[in-house]
Design a protein around this motif. Sequence first.
Motif, PDB file in Angstrom:
ATOM      1  N   SER A 146     -20.302  23.372   8.619  1.00 39.69           N
ATOM      2  CA  SER A 146     -20.080  24.678   7.976  1.00 39.69           C
ATOM      3  C   SER A 146     -20.660  24.728   6.569  1.00 39.69           C
ATOM      4  CB  SER A 146     -18.586  24.993   7.917  1.00 39.69           C
ATOM      5  OG  SER A 146     -18.073  25.124   9.215  1.00 39.69           O
ATOM      6  N   GLY A 147     -20.846  23.580   5.947  1.00 41.74           N
ATOM      7  CA  GLY A 147     -21.441  23.544   4.619  1.00 41.74           C
ATOM      8  C   GLY A 147     -21.395  22.153   4.032  1.00 41.74           C
ATOM      9  N   HIS A 148     -22.536  21.711   3.483  1.00 44.75           N
ATOM     10  CA  HIS A 148     -22.602  20.390   2.864  1.00 44.75           C
ATOM     11  C   HIS A 148     -23.671  20.391   1.776  1.00 44.75           C
ATOM     12  CE1 HIS A 148     -25.092  20.342   6.561  1.00 44.75           C
ATOM     13  NE2 HIS A 148     -25.998  19.802   5.756  1.00 44.75           N
ATOM     14  N   ILE A 149     -23.636  19.368   0.958  1.00 53.58           N
ATOM     15  CA  ILE A 149     -24.601  19.212  -0.119  1.00 53.58           C
ATOM     16  C   ILE A 149     -25.974  18.954   0.497  1.00 53.58           C
ATOM     17  CG2 ILE A 149     -25.252  17.773  -2.095  1.00 53.58           C
ATOM     18  CD1 ILE A 149     -22.191  17.281  -2.481  1.00 53.58           C
ATOM     19  N   PRO A 150     -27.008  19.627  -0.007  1.00 51.74           N
ATOM     20  CA  PRO A 150     -28.350  19.438   0.560  1.00 51.74           C
ATOM     21  C   PRO A 150     -28.752  17.959   0.585  1.00 51.74           C
ATOM     22  CG  PRO A 150     -28.367  21.241  -1.015  1.00 51.74           C
ATOM     23  CD  PRO A 150     -27.018  20.584  -1.115  1.00 51.74           C
TER      24      PRO A 150
ATOM     25  N   PHE B 299     -16.409  18.042  -2.079  1.00 50.83           N
ATOM     26  CA  PHE B 299     -17.238  19.190  -1.718  1.00 50.83           C
ATOM     27  C   PHE B 299     -16.614  20.490  -2.203  1.00 50.83           C
ATOM     28  CE2 PHE B 299     -18.663  22.603   1.073  1.00 50.83           C
ATOM     29  CZ  PHE B 299     -20.034  22.520   0.858  1.00 50.83           C
ATOM     30  N   THR B 300     -15.295  20.574  -2.234  1.00 53.07           N
ATOM     31  CA  THR B 300     -14.633  21.796  -2.688  1.00 53.07           C
ATOM     32  C   THR B 300     -15.058  22.129  -4.111  1.00 53.07           C
ATOM     33  OG1 THR B 300     -12.738  21.302  -1.282  1.00 53.07           O
ATOM     34  CG2 THR B 300     -12.386  22.891  -3.041  1.00 53.07           C
ATOM     35  N   HIS B 301     -15.061  21.147  -4.980  1.00 53.05           N
ATOM     36  CA  HIS B 301     -15.463  21.331  -6.371  1.00 53.05           C
ATOM     37  C   HIS B 301     -16.952  21.662  -6.454  1.00 53.05           C
ATOM     38  CE1 HIS B 301     -15.906  20.014 -10.689  1.00 53.05           C
ATOM     39  NE2 HIS B 301     -14.818  20.750 -10.729  1.00 53.05           N
ATOM     40  N   TRP B 302     -17.747  20.955  -5.676  1.00 50.44           N
ATOM     41  CA  TRP B 302     -19.189  21.200  -5.646  1.00 50.44           C
ATOM     42  C   TRP B 302     -19.477  22.647  -5.250  1.00 50.44           C
ATOM     43  CZ3 TRP B 302     -23.731  18.947  -6.934  1.00 50.44           C
ATOM     44  CH2 TRP B 302     -24.884  19.526  -6.403  1.00 50.44           C
TER      45      TRP B 302
ATOM     46  N   HIS C  79     -21.357  25.212  -7.576  1.00 51.91           N
ATOM     47  CA  HIS C  79     -22.752  25.356  -7.155  1.00 51.91           C
ATOM     48  C   HIS C  79     -22.825  26.139  -5.842  1.00 51.91           C
ATOM     49  CE1 HIS C  79     -23.688  22.268 -10.143  1.00 51.91           C
ATOM     50  NE2 HIS C  79     -22.661  21.607  -9.650  1.00 51.91           N
ATOM     51  N   PRO C  80     -22.353  27.397  -5.838  1.00 53.63           N
ATOM     52  CA  PRO C  80     -22.289  28.140  -4.567  1.00 53.63           C
ATOM     53  C   PRO C  80     -23.653  28.347  -3.916  1.00 53.63           C
ATOM     54  CG  PRO C  80     -21.891  29.593  -6.433  1.00 53.63           C
ATOM     55  CD  PRO C  80     -21.900  28.189  -6.971  1.00 53.63           C
TER      56      PRO C  80
ATOM     57  N   ALA D 186     -28.342  28.210   7.788  1.00 50.06           N
ATOM     58  CA  ALA D 186     -27.913  29.220   6.825  1.00 50.06           C
ATOM     59  C   ALA D 186     -27.439  28.541   5.562  1.00 50.06           C
ATOM     60  CB  ALA D 186     -26.785  30.067   7.420  1.00 50.06           C
ATOM     61  N   GLY D 187     -27.209  29.312   4.536  1.00 46.40           N
ATOM     62  CA  GLY D 187     -26.739  28.760   3.281  1.00 46.40           C
ATOM     63  C   GLY D 187     -27.892  28.571   2.323  1.00 46.40           C
TER      64      GLY D 187
END
Length: 112
Positions: free
Chosen positions: A33-37, A92-95, A99-100, A109-110
Motif C-alpha cells: 500500500s505504500g513504502h519508501i522508494p 514509515f508512519t513518520h516518513w 514526506h507525503p 501509484a504514489g
Amino acid sequence: MSFKHLDHATLERWLGEGGVEIVDIRDPLSFSSGHIPGSRHLDNASLGQFIDATPSERPVVVVCYHGHSSQQAADWLCGQGYQEVYSLDGGFTHWQYHHPERFERDDGAGAS
C-alpha cells in the motif's frame, strides 16, 4: 556492534545518494500500500535471500510502522555480521507524514 538510530531527514538525503539497502518489515499488505522508494519487503520467507544477496559491509536501514520493531530487527542483523545497520526513527508512519510525496506503491501509484 550495535545498530544506530536514523532520522528521516538523513534517509531522505541518502535516497538521492544511493548505496544503502532499505528493508521494510511491515506486513505485506501495508508494504504494497505504500513504502519508501527503493525499499524491499523483508520477512521470514525473504530473509535468507536477503542475507545471501546483501554484503555485510553494505549499510542497511530497517523500517517498520513506528520505529519500534525495526530496532529488534536491526539488532538481529548486527548479530548476523552486518556492520552498518540503522533503525528508522518514527518508522514509515513518520516518513509518510513528513514526506507525503516520497513513497511508492506496488501497483505503481504514489509519488516517488
